[in-house]
Scaffold this motif. Structure first.
Motif, PDB file in Angstrom:
ATOM      1  N   ALA B 121       0.839  -1.208   0.000  1.00 39.69           N
ATOM      2  CA  ALA B 121       0.000   0.000   0.000  1.00 39.69           C
ATOM      3  C   ALA B 121       0.873   1.256   0.000  1.00 39.69           C
ATOM      4  CB  ALA B 121      -0.952  -0.006   1.186  1.00 39.69           C
ATOM      5  N   SER B 292      -5.129   8.306   8.928  1.00 39.41           N
ATOM      6  CA  SER B 292      -4.696   8.238   7.527  1.00 39.41           C
ATOM      7  C   SER B 292      -4.081   6.891   7.189  1.00 39.41           C
ATOM      8  CB  SER B 292      -3.657   9.329   7.230  1.00 39.41           C
ATOM      9  OG  SER B 292      -4.270  10.526   6.867  1.00 39.41           O
ATOM     10  N   LEU B 293      -3.295   6.343   8.108  1.00 40.33           N
ATOM     11  CA  LEU B 293      -2.606   5.081   7.821  1.00 40.33           C
ATOM     12  C   LEU B 293      -3.615   3.955   7.602  1.00 40.33           C
ATOM     13  CD1 LEU B 293       0.395   3.978   7.685  1.00 40.33           C
ATOM     14  CD2 LEU B 293      -0.128   2.943   9.896  1.00 40.33           C
ATOM     15  N   MET B 294      -4.687   3.947   8.409  1.00 41.54           N
ATOM     16  CA  MET B 294      -5.730   2.937   8.229  1.00 41.54           C
ATOM     17  C   MET B 294      -6.331   3.050   6.827  1.00 41.54           C
ATOM     18  SD  MET B 294      -7.516   0.457   9.278  1.00 41.54           S
ATOM     19  CE  MET B 294      -7.412   0.211  11.050  1.00 41.54           C
ATOM     20  N   MET B 295      -6.548   4.269   6.374  1.00 43.79           N
ATOM     21  CA  MET B 295      -7.137   4.448   5.050  1.00 43.79           C
ATOM     22  C   MET B 295      -6.145   4.094   3.947  1.00 43.79           C
ATOM     23  SD  MET B 295     -10.283   5.031   5.380  1.00 43.79           S
ATOM     24  CE  MET B 295     -10.224   3.925   6.775  1.00 43.79           C
ATOM     25  N   LEU B 296      -4.862   4.371   4.160  1.00 44.83           N
ATOM     26  CA  LEU B 296      -3.843   3.957   3.190  1.00 44.83           C
ATOM     27  C   LEU B 296      -3.841   2.440   3.043  1.00 44.83           C
ATOM     28  CD1 LEU B 296      -1.336   4.729   1.410  1.00 44.83           C
ATOM     29  CD2 LEU B 296       0.052   4.275   3.453  1.00 44.83           C
TER      30      LEU B 296
END
Lengths: 339, 339
Positions: B121, B292-296
């Motif tokens: 990702a 943001s990291l979860m969405m990335l």
């Protein structure tokens, strides 16, 4: 991120942070894999330049670096990232004590899978015996361990060797579950008379032999492939090392192993154990005490044993004069007993 | 557990703590599943009594409770465990704001799998599009979301409803990606004239309808099954809620959605967005920025957008007077704009 709040102001953010904590480990492992810390140390300090160096998407790098900043592994100022003292010392390949590869072992798929089954392990009091699990002969996890943990274990092994050498010479040494070999190799480096025999699975010993050669002690490094419980140890050892092994097993297995070791020692020879050793309260010091959970999830009977428990097991095997010393500021302890 | 140390004293324990951080989430989820916090609140405060109440092994309970003590969710004194203010407020079922079920959603297998692919990702700048992933029609993850997140979202929804009602009446309300329904349901509870239409996948709306009935607003709760991007919204709404949805999508999709919403609003009607909104530095406040990291990891184009970005997207869709307010001490923000 959020601290404890009085019950009149419940803090759901605290639960988010706790349930999302698994992301910290994966983000750090991912960053190490991309050598982000090394690139930042080399002067690539913005998302665009880091993206160029790593070949990754700028958006991916930006979000990852921001996350690492939030959890305290990087700094950020005006869009420029910097290293913290810990990340510079341990995660940049420019550092003499780089240990970034640890994540390859500590986050291996077997351990992650084990934690998906933690509820069953709590209910049963241990993981179910698994004939193909990490305790099976020649399990590939242990060559991964040997390769990825060597930089850390060199650091720990050097400190253990310093103490063991200071308290008495050892010329014939057996290193059980040698892995990377760094405990025995450090003893051999300190004492040019010492011969060290590493015992581990054959595939793992290949890594130990590589390391012994790299550190210039290959001619005094011997190997015995097999299981600590079944292999022929030989005899007349001054010192038998048992680093980071006992935590995998229950009390009876450890006592049996200690008895077997005692037979292999010369009169007055010593056993030296390196382990995470919690205090009797089992909740301090934190890293050592927390290791019990890993053993609950990952083994049928393993544990982080207290010093009192090591004393009992060693005495049951006929050892005397059991002593424990810290390894400087490290979370491991060195336990030594006389045969 | 270990703090930052100068580079002259590297601290390998710090790396252990970071790489093992994933255990915190699994241990907490396991404890909630065993209702450990509730049993302790009820007076079962030793490993043997907790083992009896839960039917789990004493050894498993002891190691789990010790771990929870080490990471700060329990106290331990003379072998007796106690609750902290946070665990008493949020994790004991005796608490009116119990939210323990959050872990069932936040640690769901899909998200855990996504983090195993975090390196890809980062390299690609997002997760690969997955026709069977969480953004697919009727994905079962969203009924799990609706059930397990309802207690938390009731808490957030109540605060959002209070602000929205204070700044103007709304009698015809559309709740997009209603999930548990708690945002719309709280508006209906505050205003006996209000009719709320929940939009989500059919299986998810079953949960919203259950909740609407439970809170006594079932007769004023209507539903539209389908996708926010494809379903027929109807028209003449005073207020359209978009809680925790926009972070799944890229800028263009959000602008398209906002345009569609604007058409469905009565003149002067409002859109209300609830989201984690990081500051422009993207590293504060921590919970919002870390999202943001979860969405990335979990979506091809999703992100935790800044207020500036929401302003731009809403203005591009024709909205005006974009304002953001906090929801008391919670990590979410409420963004309101006028059509």
């Amino acid at each position: 991120m959020s601290g404890q709040t009085p019950s009149s102001h419940p803090d759901p953010g605290w639960l988010f942070t706790e349930f999302f904590s698994f992301q910290r480990a994966h983000a750090l492992k991912t960053a190490v894999g991309l050598e982000l810390f090394t690139h930042i140390d080399d002067g690539a300090v913005t998302a665009p330049t880091l993206a160029e160096r790593t070949g990754a998407a700028e958006r991916g790098i930006r979000i990852l670096c921001d996350y690492l900043t939030i959890v305290g592994h990087l700094t950020k100022q005006d869009g420029r990232y910097g290293l913290t003292p810990n990340s510079r010392a341990l995660l940049s390949k420019r550092s003499p004590v780089y240990m970034g590869s640890m994540g390859d072992f500590l986050l291996n798929e077997g351990l992650l899978q084990a934690f998906l089954h933690l509820p069953e392990a709590v209910k049963q009091g241990g993981a179910p015996p698994d004939p193909e699990g990490p305790l099976a002969p020649d399990h590939p996890m242990w060559s991964e361990f040997a390769r990825s943990m060597a930089p850390l274990m060199d650091f720990v092994g050097e400190r253990a060797a310093a103490q063991l050498t200071a308290s008495g010479p050892a010329t014939k040494v057996l290193d059980i579950a040698a892995g990377h070999g760094m405990y025995g190799i450090n003893l051999a480096r300190r004492n040019p008379q010492a011969h060290v025999t590493g015992l581990d699975w054959a595939t793992v010993l290949a890594v130990a032999r590589e390391n012994a050669a790299r550190f210039g002690v290959g001619e005094r490094y011997h190997t015995v492939p097999g299981s600590a419980f079944e292999a022929e140890f030989g005899s007349g050892y001054d010192l038998v090392l048992v680093p980071n092994l006992c935590h995998h097993f229950g009390r009876e297995a450890n006592v049996a192993l200690f008895k077997k070791i005692r037979v292999a020692l010369a009169p007055g020879g010593r056993i030296a154990i390196v382990e995470f050793v919690p205090n009797d309260d089992r909740v301090t010091p934190p890293i050592a005490a927390a290791f019990s959970l890993m053993m609950l999830a990952g083994t049928p009977e393993g544990d982080a044993y207290t010093f009192r428990e090591y004393q009992e097991m060693l005495k049951a095997a006929g050892f005397r004069d059991v002593r424990m010393t810290p390894l400087e500021e490290l979370p491991w302890k060195l336990i030594v007993a006389v045969s």
